[in-house]
Design an enzyme around this catalytic site. Sequence first.
Site, PDB file in Angstrom:
ATOM      1  N   HIS A 114       0.798  -1.227   0.000  1.00  7.37           N
ATOM      2  CA  HIS A 114       0.000   0.000   0.000  1.00  7.37           C
ATOM      3  C   HIS A 114       0.828   1.274   0.000  1.00  7.37           C
ATOM      4  O   HIS A 114       0.312   2.337   0.361  1.00  7.37           O
ATOM      5  CB  HIS A 114      -0.915   0.047   1.225  1.00  7.37           C
ATOM      6  N   LYS A 139      -7.940  14.007   4.545  1.00 11.21           N
ATOM      7  CA  LYS A 139      -7.067  12.830   4.492  1.00 11.21           C
ATOM      8  C   LYS A 139      -6.052  12.973   5.613  1.00 11.21           C
ATOM      9  O   LYS A 139      -5.953  14.040   6.226  1.00 11.21           O
ATOM     10  CB  LYS A 139      -6.355  12.747   3.132  1.00 11.21           C
ATOM     11  N   ARG A 140      -5.279  11.914   5.892  1.00 17.44           N
ATOM     12  CA  ARG A 140      -4.234  12.062   6.895  1.00 17.44           C
ATOM     13  C   ARG A 140      -3.294  13.195   6.503  1.00 17.44           C
ATOM     14  O   ARG A 140      -3.104  13.492   5.331  1.00 17.44           O
ATOM     15  CB  ARG A 140      -3.448  10.752   7.021  1.00 17.44           C
ATOM     16  N   LYS A 190       1.252  14.362   0.769  1.00 16.02           N
ATOM     17  CA  LYS A 190      -0.103  14.657   0.295  1.00 16.02           C
ATOM     18  C   LYS A 190      -0.266  16.142  -0.026  1.00 16.02           C
ATOM     19  O   LYS A 190      -1.188  16.539  -0.703  1.00 16.02           O
ATOM     20  CB  LYS A 190      -1.135  14.210   1.329  1.00 16.02           C
ATOM     21  N   THR A 194      -8.363   6.661  -1.855  1.00 19.60           N
ATOM     22  CA  THR A 194      -9.713   6.118  -2.007  1.00 19.60           C
ATOM     23  C   THR A 194     -10.731   7.233  -1.760  1.00 19.60           C
ATOM     24  O   THR A 194     -11.849   7.169  -2.273  1.00 19.60           O
ATOM     25  CB  THR A 194      -9.971   4.954  -1.025  1.00 19.60           C
ATOM     26  N   LYS A 240     -14.453   8.349  -3.594  1.00 17.20           N
ATOM     27  CA  LYS A 240     -15.697   8.674  -2.875  1.00 17.20           C
ATOM     28  C   LYS A 240     -16.235  10.030  -3.339  1.00 17.20           C
ATOM     29  O   LYS A 240     -17.436  10.196  -3.554  1.00 17.20           O
ATOM     30  CB  LYS A 240     -15.441   8.694  -1.358  1.00 17.20           C
TER      31      LYS A 240
HETATM   32  C1  26V Z   1       1.796   2.067   7.985  1.00 18.21           C
HETATM   33  C2  26V Z   1       2.272   1.986   9.255  1.00 18.21           C
HETATM   34  C3  26V Z   1       3.698   2.025   9.455  1.00 18.21           C
HETATM   35  C4  26V Z   1       4.059   1.471  10.772  1.00 18.21           C
HETATM   36  C5  26V Z   1       3.256   2.055  11.858  1.00 18.21           C
HETATM   37  C6  26V Z   1       1.793   1.779  11.672  1.00 18.21           C
HETATM   38  C7  26V Z   1       1.362   1.888  10.305  1.00 18.21           C
HETATM   39  C8  26V Z   1       0.024   1.868  10.050  1.00 18.21           C
HETATM   40  C9  26V Z   1      -0.428   1.951   8.785  1.00 18.21           C
HETATM   41  C10 26V Z   1       0.461   2.050   7.756  1.00 18.21           C
HETATM   42  C11 26V Z   1      -0.114   2.086   6.417  1.00 18.21           C
HETATM   43  C12 26V Z   1       0.461   3.063   5.520  1.00 18.21           C
HETATM   44  C13 26V Z   1       0.060   2.681   4.200  1.00 18.21           C
HETATM   45  C14 26V Z   1      -1.291   3.211   3.826  1.00 18.21           C
HETATM   46  O1  26V Z   1      -2.176   3.544   4.566  1.00 18.21           O
HETATM   47  N1  26V Z   1      -1.418   3.284   2.572  1.00 18.21           N
HETATM   48  C15 26V Z   1      -2.591   3.823   1.919  1.00 18.21           C
HETATM   49  O2  26V Z   1      -3.376   2.718   1.505  1.00 18.21           O
HETATM   50  C16 26V Z   1      -4.542   3.135   0.850  1.00 18.21           C
HETATM   51  C17 26V Z   1      -5.330   1.891   0.530  1.00 18.21           C
HETATM   52  O3  26V Z   1      -4.645   1.118  -0.392  1.00 18.21           O
HETATM   53  C18 26V Z   1      -4.190   3.925  -0.385  1.00 18.21           C
HETATM   54  O4  26V Z   1      -5.370   4.378  -0.991  1.00 18.21           O
HETATM   55  C19 26V Z   1      -3.318   5.118  -0.039  1.00 18.21           C
HETATM   56  O5  26V Z   1      -2.881   5.759  -1.206  1.00 18.21           O
HETATM   57  C20 26V Z   1      -2.125   4.652   0.751  1.00 18.21           C
HETATM   58  O6  26V Z   1      -1.371   5.754   1.230  1.00 18.21           O
END
Ligand code: 26V
Length: 841
Positions: free
Chosen positions: A385, A576-577, A582, A686, A690
């Site tokens: 992701h 968004k975050r 971003k 995403t 929406k």
């Molecule tokens: C990463 C980490 C890193 C370690 C600490 C905890 C933690 C928790 C979540 C994440 C996820 C980061 C990746 C993420 O959220 N990616 C997003 O995924 C979406 C669904 O596929 C996508 O639409 C976004 O573009 C993408 O940034």
Amino acid sequence: MTTADAPHPHDAAAPHPEGATHPLALAPVTPPPATVDGFVAEFLRTLNFDCGVALSASTANDRYVALAHTVRDYLMGRWLEDLRQQKETQAKSVCYLSAEYLLGRQLDNNLLASGLTEIAAEALAACGLSLDELREHEIEPGLGNGGLGRLAACFIDSLATLGVPSIGYGIRYEYGIFRQTFEDGQQVEQPDAWLTLGSPWEFPHPERAQLVSFGGRTETYDDGGVTRTRWVPAWNVSAIPCNYMVPGFENGRVNTLRLWRAKATDAFDLRIFNSGDYEEAVRAQTFAENISKVLYPEDSTPQGKELRLQQQYFFVAASIHDFLDTMLAEGYDLAKLGDRVIFQLNDTHPVIAVPELMRVLVDERGMDWDAAWAVTRRCFAYTCHTLLPEALEVWSVDLLGRLLPRHLEIIYRINEEFLAAVRARFGDDELRIRNMSIIAEFPERAVRMAYLATVAGSKVNGVAELHSQLLREKVLPDFDAFYPGKFTNVTNGVTPRRFLRLANPALSSLITEAIGEGWVTDLERLRELEPFADDAGFRASFAEVKAANKRRLNDVLHARDGMRVGDGHLVDVMVKRLHEYKRQLLKVLHVVSEYEGVISGRIPLEQLQPRTVVFGAKAAPGYAMAKRIIHLINAVGSTVNADTRLDGRLQVLFPPNYNVTLAESVIPAADLSEQISLAGKEASGTGNMKFALNGALTIGTDDGANVEIRELVGDENFFLFGMAEPEVEALSARGYRPSEFYQADAGLRRAIDLIASGSFSAGDRSVFEPIVSNLLYEDRFMVLADYASYMAAQDRVDAAYRDGDRWIRSAILNVARCGFFSSDRSIHDYIDRIWHTPPMI
Ligand code: 26V
């Protein structure tokens, strides 16, 4: 309010053991008929018998809980039946392994799925209650950070709606994503105590706990002439399954989301008696239960924290054991496990499942290594992701070896055999070997979880076309060469149930009037709306729906935060975050430029398109720059909003604590969707989908799924700006010097200078200095390079909006052409390209 309560309990059968002869004991007991009267009876029965209160004495929470229980009761029979069927048919199941599920509120979704919304509303009205009021009582389970967690929630909705045999596994965090408040414009995090009043949607099963072990050492032993290894752990915790219903949309199916809660084992309790060290026992208990205490709010830079690795192993170990123990038929031949299950790894967070399955097969079930590896490789698939190198998870060998010594040994052996195969194919190319090794040597010896997932997974997918391409070409090119056919794409999607049907009832009705209601489960049918873009009457209705949604947003924001959207304003939304890639800062620069233009007299007030800019964003608590950007947005907002020279024509709203519930009000009201990441950085997005599905136009870069949105809606219905990924790459190769852009653009200079001057910080230049100097001298995300192009695109937005009819036409075409972005389609793609699960049962 009526005081009538339930009649005496029906003569419900006690559960009978096998061989029961009472007719009621043969199948799940059904609730009364799904009629208004039946619903009233069931509602009052649950209020009296589950909550233990009379209606006249009930609190709002009692009534909400009783309503939730009533809806549950109507779904229960199907749920029990689906659980039974999955076990009986032994059809190949999908186990979705995700550390996050950002579910949003459950009540409305479950009412919708079960077709009970109207009946419930009428039944409550008959009791003198209001469904609208009760739904506000639910605290959403925020068990995720952002896109990745929300995607998991959309996927389980689609899996249930499509009737795919499947189960979602995750962690039942006691505290979800923090609640955000602002103090003097700065983010303050509050704990999200979403469970204080309990969750009526949860079914905990302490008696079905799994034991999860940690620490200790490994030892070898002789097993009839064969040397085997076993793990001698040092401590363990109990994993309690908490089940949630996942009802499909009006299809009578109910899938399961199983979230694990950590609890101290009896062994901990026993120690109290044995050692008499009460304090120590309590400490140990707290330690164990900490594992599922809180969701890590970091989604950008993995911190390598021990507790997080504990969380990851905790939930995947419990899930794998649960599947093997409870879903697999007795005596199932484990060599064929790949015919029975696919574990889909949602990012690297659950990847420790790979060595766990190997350990179970080899150490516990006595399979030989090669056979076990052949099974394991069929049982996993991995979704990536991200593209940001810093977000790729690694675990230090030191930590992993301490917490999971046997797993580390297994990972080493997987790596050894993998690198031997690489050598056999490519020769002793040491650089390549070092680059492909699952174990990194610098800056410390660590396990690269994405590599482990790629080696073990039957397939690896990215989440949008561009992302999958970059993943193959830039992030994992050696793996792509080594494993032809392993990499694939599945473009993300969103559930039309929650994000159109529920969030936007007015637009949903308009669509249904025009083309019937089949679109809810077959979103491509929105195409049938295309001709309506040329229908003036439909355009007028569509415009009225948007206006009504803005009024609804206004009501929500006013009640929640005392904020108001300007009358007749273009509603411009960036939610968004908060992350530098971003580029919320680009949006801020646009606002500051417009503001500066008006106060300096360069832009005549009447030329300014009235706009309300809405931000929503949480920053990871440890991400200093992101928090400073939040402060800046709030500071610019207060200055701009208070400046009478703008006559209210430019407003900045930043409601705190953006979450799924707020999204459901904001998205339907938006005219303009801001998707402005630096090209090549946003894996998919995403939110972009929406907004488009709710008739907002996108201003966006050629990034993530924006690329596919633009292809579908057409250039003329999308405001494209900025560098494309190859240009970003080229600029970065040449050396990005932001000050050149600053020098070359007078408007940009004025905006940045205004921030630097302290105009938004009571004259204190130091407050936003780190932001300014980052923009001018470093900025990995090249905000200044895209500024001019962004401003020009915003001018095109203003012009298009002024031509109201043209705008509405484009908005309708956005809705009509975005049916592709249903998560139902994503799930079909997973089935075709990755899972190969049989047709639905
Ligand atoms: C990463 C980490 C890193 C370690 C600490 C905890 C933690 C928790 C979540 C994440 C996820 C980061 C990746 C993420 O959220 N990616 C997003 O995924 C979406 C669904 O596929 C996508 O639409 C976004 O573009 C993408 O940034």
